[in-house]
Each structure stands twice: as structure tokens, then as C-alpha cells.
Design an enzyme around this catalytic site. Sequence first.
Site, PDB file in Angstrom:
ATOM      1  N   GLU A  56       0.833  -1.209   0.000  1.00  0.00           N
ATOM      2  CA  GLU A  56       0.000   0.000   0.000  1.00  0.00           C
ATOM      3  C   GLU A  56       0.871   1.264   0.000  1.00  0.00           C
ATOM      4  O   GLU A  56       0.614   2.209  -0.740  1.00  0.00           O
ATOM      5  CB  GLU A  56      -0.923   0.033   1.227  1.00  0.00           C
ATOM      6  CG  GLU A  56      -1.895  -1.126   1.351  1.00  0.00           C
ATOM      7  CD  GLU A  56      -2.901  -1.209   0.213  1.00  0.00           C
ATOM      8  OE1 GLU A  56      -3.033  -0.235  -0.547  1.00  0.00           O
ATOM      9  OE2 GLU A  56      -3.555  -2.264   0.079  1.00  0.00           O
ATOM     10  N   ASN A  60       1.090   3.885  -3.055  1.00  0.00           N
ATOM     11  CA  ASN A  60       0.725   5.294  -2.847  1.00  0.00           C
ATOM     12  C   ASN A  60       1.822   6.231  -3.355  1.00  0.00           C
ATOM     13  O   ASN A  60       1.529   7.250  -3.986  1.00  0.00           O
ATOM     14  CB  ASN A  60       0.521   5.581  -1.353  1.00  0.00           C
ATOM     15  CG  ASN A  60      -0.871   5.212  -0.887  1.00  0.00           C
ATOM     16  OD1 ASN A  60      -1.740   4.878  -1.681  1.00  0.00           O
ATOM     17  ND2 ASN A  60      -1.080   5.265   0.420  1.00  0.00           N
ATOM     18  N   ARG A 120     -10.357   2.902  -7.367  1.00  0.00           N
ATOM     19  CA  ARG A 120      -9.487   2.915  -6.188  1.00  0.00           C
ATOM     20  C   ARG A 120     -10.376   3.049  -4.958  1.00  0.00           C
ATOM     21  O   ARG A 120     -11.404   3.695  -4.988  1.00  0.00           O
ATOM     22  CB  ARG A 120      -8.458   4.048  -6.271  1.00  0.00           C
ATOM     23  CG  ARG A 120      -7.559   3.896  -7.474  1.00  0.00           C
ATOM     24  CD  ARG A 120      -6.167   4.466  -7.285  1.00  0.00           C
ATOM     25  NE  ARG A 120      -5.521   4.103  -6.048  1.00  0.00           N
ATOM     26  CZ  ARG A 120      -4.796   3.015  -5.862  1.00  0.00           C
ATOM     27  NH1 ARG A 120      -4.645   2.132  -6.817  1.00  0.00           N
ATOM     28  NH2 ARG A 120      -4.205   2.797  -4.718  1.00  0.00           N
TER      29      ARG A 120
END
Lengths: 161, 112
Positions: A56, A60, A120
Site C-alpha cells: 500500500e 501510494n 481505487r
Amino acid sequence: MDNNKDRQDIVKNKAIMSLLSVNENVVLARIAAASFAARLDLTVTDIDEVKVAISEAITNAIIHGYQGKAFKDETNEENLVEFTMILYEDRIEYVIKDFGIGIDDIEQVRKNKAVKGADRMGLGFVFMESFMDKLEIKSKLYEGTEVILTKNIKKMSQTED
Amino acid sequence: MKIETLMKQGILIVRLKGEFDIESTNDFKKSIDNALNTNETKDILLNLQEVSFIDSSGLGVILGRYKNINLLGGQIVISNINPKIKKVLELSGFEQIMQIAETEEEALALFN
């Protein structure tokens, strides 16, 4: 007390990776993170959860920090994600740093309210918070973002020095 | 990630194998959209038995297909969630949004 604190802050191992901002490097980072944690007293579930959190954070950095771009538009300079893994006596710290656009309102992002583009979910920080023991975010607009993910480890059985 | 698609009882069965992250999202979208067009169906059974890893990028793109299919009046059912990905799916709230089944057979029975 001081003695104890010092001991917990002694670096026992450290690895630093510099990753070009491309999707292929997400798997590279999470495998490295799992491998870094593998010899410690963590369960398979713990390691699977570390992999999700790292995935993650690196995603990002690539998708949000660098807007999915490997190179800067104007200068063609490389967009690099700095990934540092540090092992202490009582914990592992994973530091994910980009030098991209930064986050305007960290609290909004943490609460899963800010980022919900097509396809998303804005769940990245929810997973990071749930799967790690501590999540710290530092960010400045147009300067970049640093995410520090900490996983506590049980005292390792080792010979006293 | 490997994506296998086949038709059964007018339903597109999609079996995924491997790690589902940002790198696989485009392939997943393309495979599903192509298979739906070619087979003229709106219903998907997504079998996650062999998925060894999934993060919010993978979940996001599944959710995207779910929304599209819903708009078209189709149905999506997820089956065979294995222990390695169970917690991620629980935390995501997927189980509240989508129909979940233990096996493909059970999943097939959930289609209208």
C-alpha cells in the site's frame, strides 16, 4: 531505564532500496520487506500483513506521490521511492519516502475520505493502520511524503552480551 | 497474476492465480471486459482460491467491475476466499457489498 532505552534503539540491521516509480517495484519492495522480517519471531500471518502494508505504501508513493510517472515531465529526472528497512531490538521500521506532490490534509487521507478515484478504494491507510503497530505520516505539499510503518517484534532469544 | 476465464451456465467464471496488486489491474480489467463482450454475458463468478496476495489496488479494480456490472443489470459473486486473503477482504467491507460463496457450485446457485 536509560540503558534499556538505548538498547532498544540500537540498529541491528538495515537495508536501503531506491526504487524507480514503476508498478513492478511494488512486488520487489514487499518481497524484500517479507524477507527482512522472515528470520524474526513473527508468524506467517504477521508477514503476510506486513506485505500488504508495504504494498500500500509503495503503491501510494508511485500512484499518488509521483502520479504514476517514472520520470519528471520537465526535466526527465527519475522519480525515486526511497525504501528503508531498519531492525531494532524490539521492532522493525519500514520507511517509505517519495519526493512527489505531497499530501494536503493528512487527517482526511488517514480517515479514508480523500482519495476515491475510479477503481481505487482509498483503503491503503486503513490496511497500513490495521496491519502494523504504528503508522506515522509526514508530508509537505510539492516536497513529498514519508510514511513510517512499525511492526513490533517479540524479544528474540539470544545470548546476553 | 494468471487470469483464466470460461463460460458455465451462461456465467463468466474468472479464476485468478498469483498476486493481485497494481501491476495486474490493467490485465484484469482488459480480460474481464473482453470476455464479457465476447461471451455476451453480464454475470461474473470470481474464484479467488489461488490468489496468494491482494491489496487495495486489486480490491479497487474488482469493485470497479462490480459497479459496471451492476449498472448493466448483471451480477458478480465471489467464491473460494482463502485464509491468506481473508482478513484483507473482511477489512475492506467487500463482504457487505458483494455476494460471497464458499465454492463455485454454491456461487453458481446464487445467480438469478
